[in-house]
Motif scaffolding. Structure first.
Motif, PDB file in Angstrom:
ATOM      1  N   HIS A  38      33.071  32.853  96.928  1.00  0.00           N
ATOM      2  CA  HIS A  38      31.625  32.936  96.693  1.00  0.00           C
ATOM      3  C   HIS A  38      31.288  32.484  95.276  1.00  0.00           C
ATOM      4  O   HIS A  38      30.371  31.676  95.063  1.00  0.00           O
ATOM      5  CB  HIS A  38      31.159  34.373  96.931  1.00  0.00           C
ATOM      6  CG  HIS A  38      29.759  34.649  96.494  1.00  0.00           C
ATOM      7  ND1 HIS A  38      28.666  34.325  97.263  1.00  0.00           N
ATOM      8  CD2 HIS A  38      29.264  35.202  95.356  1.00  0.00           C
ATOM      9  CE1 HIS A  38      27.563  34.676  96.620  1.00  0.00           C
ATOM     10  NE2 HIS A  38      27.892  35.211  95.470  1.00  0.00           N
TER      11      HIS A  38
ATOM     12  N   ASP B 225      25.813  32.563 100.434  1.00  0.00           N
ATOM     13  CA  ASP B 225      26.629  33.773 100.513  1.00  0.00           C
ATOM     14  C   ASP B 225      27.451  33.739 101.800  1.00  0.00           C
ATOM     15  O   ASP B 225      26.910  33.746 102.903  1.00  0.00           O
ATOM     16  CB  ASP B 225      25.736  35.010 100.496  1.00  0.00           C
ATOM     17  CG  ASP B 225      26.534  36.289 100.229  1.00  0.00           C
ATOM     18  OD1 ASP B 225      27.769  36.249 100.344  1.00  0.00           O
ATOM     19  OD2 ASP B 225      25.904  37.317  99.908  1.00  0.00           O
TER      20      ASP B 225
ATOM     21  N   ARG C 152      29.999  35.995 102.196  1.00  0.00           N
ATOM     22  CA  ARG C 152      30.772  37.232 102.179  1.00  0.00           C
ATOM     23  C   ARG C 152      30.649  38.040 103.467  1.00  0.00           C
ATOM     24  O   ARG C 152      31.437  38.958 103.698  1.00  0.00           O
ATOM     25  CB  ARG C 152      30.365  38.068 100.959  1.00  0.00           C
ATOM     26  CG  ARG C 152      30.860  37.467  99.653  1.00  0.00           C
ATOM     27  CD  ARG C 152      30.339  38.180  98.434  1.00  0.00           C
ATOM     28  NE  ARG C 152      28.907  37.987  98.251  1.00  0.00           N
ATOM     29  CZ  ARG C 152      28.230  38.384  97.189  1.00  0.00           C
ATOM     30  NH1 ARG C 152      28.876  38.990  96.186  1.00  0.00           N
ATOM     31  NH2 ARG C 152      26.934  38.173  97.081  1.00  0.00           N
TER      32      ARG C 152
END
Length: 262
Positions: A147, A161, A163
C-alpha cells in the motif's frame, strides 16, 4: 543428489555434453544433469526464486499442478543454480494450450486459493519480474508495504487502498513456455516472479507481457471472474506500476540486475 558436491553440479551444467533444455535465446539456462534432475542456472537465478519454488511445491496440490521439487541453491560468483526434479513432458505453445485450457484455468484458480499474511515474494526478499522497475530493489517486509509503495507519489485524497483484498499466491508468469504437460499431469515451472498479491495481479501481469496476451484471452473465460471493485483496482494498479517503471524515487536501491541491463 546428496552425494553430488556443489562443484560437481556446476561442472555438469557447463559440460558441453550435457543436455540443455532451455531455448538458446534464454538468458537463464536449464540443464538436465541426470535422468531425474535438472538445474536452472544463470545470473538472474536467485535464492528468492529457489524459496518461491519450495513454498509453491509444499503448498499446492500435486493432483492439480506439479511444481518440481527444489533441493539445493548454489551461488557461484554472480551465477545462481537451482537443483530440482526434472519435469518430463511437452512444453506447451499457444496451439497446444488450447487443448488443456480448461485445466489450466483450474490450476491458476487453485494457486489463488492459497493466501499469505504479507505482500511480496513467497519466501521473502526482493520481488522480481516485469511488473517492477529495474532501477529499484522492491522488497515488502510488512503487511502495509505494498500500500505504501504504490501510493508514495500520490496525494492523500488520490490513494488506492488494496488492504481489504486477500493476498493470494500469484505466479505472475503463467504462460505456455512455463507449462509442461505429461499425460494428465501439468507441471508449472519458473517461480521467479511469484508472490502474495491481490489475485488480479495475475491478470494485469499480461499487460506487461504483450507476447502472452493471446494466451490470457484464451485462459480468462476459465478463471474465477474478478468483481467490479477488483477490475477498477486492477486498472489503477497498472497505471501506478507503469509510472513507477519510469520514475526513480528518492531512496531507491539500485539492484545488481539494473547495472547489466536485465
Amino acid at each position: 543428489m546428496s552425494s553430488f558436491t556443489d562443484d560437481h553440479i556446476i561442472s555438469l551444467c557447463h559440460d558441453p555434453t550435457t543436455i540443455i533444455l532451455s531455448s538458446p535465446q534464454c538468458s537463464n539456462k536449464v540443464a538436465r544433469i541426470s535422468n531425474d534432475v535438472a538445474v536452472k542456472f544463470g545470473q538472474f537465478v536467485t535464492v528468492q526464486e529457489f524459496k518461491n519454488q519450495q513454498i509453491a511445491q509444499q503448498r499446492l496440490n500435486s493432483d492439480i499442478v506439479t511444481v518440481p521439487r527444489a533441493y539445493r541453491f548454489i551461488q557461484n560468483e554472480d551465477v545462481g543454480y537451482i537443483v530440482m526434479d526434472y519435469a518430463a513432458g511437452k512444453t506447451l505453445d499457444l496451439d497446444s494450450a488450447k487443448e488443456v485450457v480448461k485445466e489450466l484455468g483450474k490450476v491458476l484458480n487453485h494457486i489463488h486459493q492459497h493466501v499469505g499474511t504479507k505482500p511480496g515474494s513467497l519466501g521473502g526478499g526482493p520481488v522480481s519480474g516485469e511488473l517492477w522497475p529495474e532501477h529499484e530493489e522492491v522488497d515488502f517486509s510488512e503487511p502495509d508495504d505494498l500500500h505504501l509503495w504504490l501510493n508514495r507519489s500520490r496525494s492523500p485524497g488520490n490513494q488506492i487502498d488494496l488492504r481489504n483484498h486477500n493476498l493470494c499466491m500469484c505466479h505472475l508468469d503463467f504462460n505456455p513456455r512455463n507449462i509442461i504437460v505429461d499425460g494428465n499431469r501439468i507441471h508449472l515451472i519458473d517461480w521467479s516472479a511469484a508472490g502474495f498479491f491481490p489475485r488480479f495481479f495475475d491478470h494485469i501481469s499480461y499487460q506487461f507481457l504483450p507476447q502472452d496476451l493471446g494466451f490470457f484471452y484464451l485462459l480468462r473465460p476459465f478463471l474465477d471472474p474478478l468483481s467490479n471493485a477488483e477490475e477498477e483496482r486492477a486498472q489503477a494498479v497498472v497505471k501506478i506500476l507503469r509510472h513507477h517503471q519510469f520514475h526513480v524515487f528518492p531512496g531507491a536501491k539500485i539492484p545488481p540486475r539494473a547495472s547489466i541491463g536485465a
